[in-house]
Scaffold this active site. Structure first.
Site, PDB file in Angstrom:
ATOM      1  CG  HIS A 267       9.704 -15.144   0.474  1.00 57.09           C
ATOM      2  ND1 HIS A 267      10.545 -16.140   0.905  1.00 57.09           N
ATOM      3  CD2 HIS A 267      10.342 -13.959   0.744  1.00 57.09           C
ATOM      4  CE1 HIS A 267      11.660 -15.613   1.409  1.00 57.09           C
ATOM      5  NE2 HIS A 267      11.553 -14.290   1.300  1.00 57.09           N
ATOM      6  CG  LEU A 269       1.181 -13.379   2.925  1.00 50.08           C
ATOM      7  CD1 LEU A 269       0.017 -14.263   2.501  1.00 50.08           C
ATOM      8  CD2 LEU A 269       0.646 -12.180   3.707  1.00 50.08           C
ATOM      9  NE  ARG A 270       7.485 -19.740   4.353  1.00 50.17           N
ATOM     10  CZ  ARG A 270       7.634 -19.672   3.037  1.00 50.17           C
ATOM     11  NH1 ARG A 270       8.513 -18.812   2.524  1.00 50.17           N
ATOM     12  NH2 ARG A 270       6.939 -20.448   2.233  1.00 50.17           N
ATOM     13  NE  ARG A 380       4.111   6.710   1.066  1.00 54.69           N
ATOM     14  CZ  ARG A 380       4.387   6.887   2.366  1.00 54.69           C
ATOM     15  NH1 ARG A 380       5.487   6.339   2.874  1.00 54.69           N
ATOM     16  NH2 ARG A 380       3.576   7.579   3.146  1.00 54.69           N
ATOM     17  CG  LEU A 383      12.011   9.759   0.409  1.00 53.56           C
ATOM     18  CD1 LEU A 383      12.871  10.956   0.014  1.00 53.56           C
ATOM     19  CD2 LEU A 383      10.743  10.221   1.142  1.00 53.56           C
ATOM     20  CG  ASP A 409      16.233   7.051  -7.491  1.00 54.42           C
ATOM     21  OD1 ASP A 409      17.346   6.971  -8.025  1.00 54.42           O
ATOM     22  OD2 ASP A 409      15.372   6.133  -7.573  1.00 54.42           O
ATOM     23  CG  LEU A 442       2.820  -5.866  -4.228  1.00 54.30           C
ATOM     24  CD1 LEU A 442       1.633  -6.243  -3.355  1.00 54.30           C
ATOM     25  CD2 LEU A 442       2.784  -6.649  -5.519  1.00 54.30           C
TER      26      LEU A 442
END
Length: 478
Positions: A267, A269-270, A380, A383, A409, A442
């Site tokens: 998904h 990559l698509r 990250r 943030l 956060d 990831l």
């Protein structure tokens, strides 16, 4: 015999038969040896000698004579019972001898050629009562029960008992009851066969169930479990069944994880590939939008490269191929670099990053580049979900023998039931954390892998005032 049932049954049965045979032979041999020690004794002469002692010294002398004879021949027991069935030496005869005495004195006992030795007449039996003793003494010779008649007319029964029980002679059993010994042997073998069969089934049945369970899993039925059939067993086979189920659950979880990962990767990559194809189609027109389409192609290519690099890194960590260049370091150094980059990115979005570096050193042994990558992914992620105008707070502290880096956060947080899953690849929990927020899903997974490779762990919890707190814990170096 490929079946373990028949192997167990055959060897157990063979062992039982061998033990039975050895027991019979050993009993026969021991009994023969005991009887051989009495070969130099003549029960007829002992009876006559006992009668003479009784005539000369009475029951007291006969008691001394019994004691001396038994001391000379430990395998021979001698009892002299009076009319009441009491031994004159105070010994306790075996129950079977006592029963024989009662039976022989009862009126229903069959007449037998008994022997009467009368001390007043020289202790010699009559010709009709003569005891026939062969040169090779047998047990049944010792079973003669002569009556000793004292000078005062008192009668006593003399009993000889070689080691309390007779030797087992196979040829004697063969002549009793029309084949008594073969029947007993067949009964023993039948009972041992039944017991061996039950024992073999006790061991082979669980193994067959485990075999069927393994075949079901091999055929794709990953929900197959076997411990339910072993719930009453606490032995090694029961433990093996529970370990089998634990293995099956782990295999099922791994297979489902791989399938989900493949589905998510496909998904992920698509979407960029679709956008690339559209941008290429538009670029071929050659109109005034060509520079913008080329920029889109470049951006999507970078996204694909980043996604593939993250997947390769995740695969290397899971397979154990990720090597760490461990060294003594201060964890404040990589965190300082991560905070500087985060502040630069947050400034463009109207966000702030709050971090006060402690004066105390935070020593740790690890790979500086890998730890910086883990910290960057955590920062990250925080943030990304911090709204404009809000702040992302970082702090590092020492707790006993551990170092903790906490990233707070001010985003929407995560449902409690979804907290353990946010470290899984591509997992997203709410609309505010969908793909429009950026990233491939990831970052936290890679950060968790780096933490575990350093012997630490990553945890997340919801803050009471709102937002998510992600904590990286590492072992501090003394």
């Amino acid at each position: 015999m490929r079946s373990i049932f028949w192997r167990l049954f055959f060897w157990f049965w063979l062992a039982t038969g061998i033990m039975l045979g050895l027991n019979l032979l050993l009993t026969q041999w021991v009994s023969a040896q005991r009887m051989a020690s009495l070969d130099d004794l003549d029960p007829r002469q002992l009876s006559i000698e006992a009668c003479h002692v009784l005539g000369r010294s009475g029951t007291a002398g006969l008691s001394d004579w019994i004691e001396s004879r038994q001391h000379e021949h430990p395998n021979l027991f001698i009892y002299v019972l009076d009319a009441a069935g009491q031994d004159i030496a105070g010994q306790e005869p075996p129950q079977r001898l006592h029963d024989w005495f009662v039976y022989s004195r009862s009126g229903s006992a069959p007449q037998s050629p008994g022997v009467n030795l009368d001390a007043s007449t020289g202790c010699r039996p009559s010709e009709a009562q003569a005891v026939q003793v062969s040169s090779a003494q047998s047990y049944w010779t010792w079973r003669e029960t002569p009556d000793l008649v004292a000078t005062d007319g008192q009668r006593y029964m003399l009993l000889f008992d070689p080691m309390h029980y007779p030797p087992i002679a196979l040829e004697e059993f063969q002549h009793l009851g029309g084949g008594y010994f073969p029947a007993v042997l067949l009964l023993c073998l039948s009972l041992s066969g039944c017991l061996c069969g039950l024992l073999a089934r006790h061991f082979s049945r669980p193994l067959r169930m485990l075999q069927r369970g393994a075949r079901e899993i091999a055929n794709g039925n990953l929900q197959q479990r076997v411990a339910g059939d072993f719930s009453a067993r606490s032995d090694e086979l029961g433990v093996l069944a529970r370990d089998f189920d634990l293995m099956a659950e782990r295999v099922e979880a791994l297979v489902q994880s791989h399938e989900r990962l493949l589905r998510d990767v496909s998904h992920e990559l698509r979407s960029p590939l679709t956008r690339l194809q559209l941008a290429v189609t538009l670029a071929r027109r050659g109109d005034e939008h060509l520079p913008r389409n080329l920029e889109r192609i470049e951006r999507e290519g970078e996204r694909l490269e980043s996604l593939i690099a993250a997947l390769l890194r995740l695969s290397a960590m899971r397979s154990g191929d990720c090597t760490l260049a461990r060294q003594h370091m201060d964890l404040r150094v990589p965190l300082r670099w991560v905070v500087a980059n985060a502040r630069f990115e947050a400034q463009a979005e109207g966000k702030t990053v709050n971090y006060s570096e402690p004066e105390q050193a935070m020593p740790v042994r690890g790979d500086a580049e890998q730890l910086a990558s883990a910290l960057e992914n955590i920062v990250r992620n925080g943030l990304r979900f911090t709204p404009p105008g809000a702040s992302l707070c970082l702090r590092i502290e020492r707790q006993d023998e551990c170092l903790q880096v906490c990233v707070d956060d001010q985003g929407p947080g995560v449902p409690e039931e979804a907290l353990p899953r946010i470290f899984e690849p591509f997992y997203r929990v709410s609309s505010s954390r969908e793909r429009k927020s950026g990233g491939a899903g990831l970052g936290l997974t890679i950060a968790m892998g780096i933490a575990q490779a350093h012997g630490g762990h990553l945890a997340a919890r919801n803050r009471p005032q709102g937002g998510l707190c992600v904590t990286l814990t590492l072992a501090a170096e003394s």
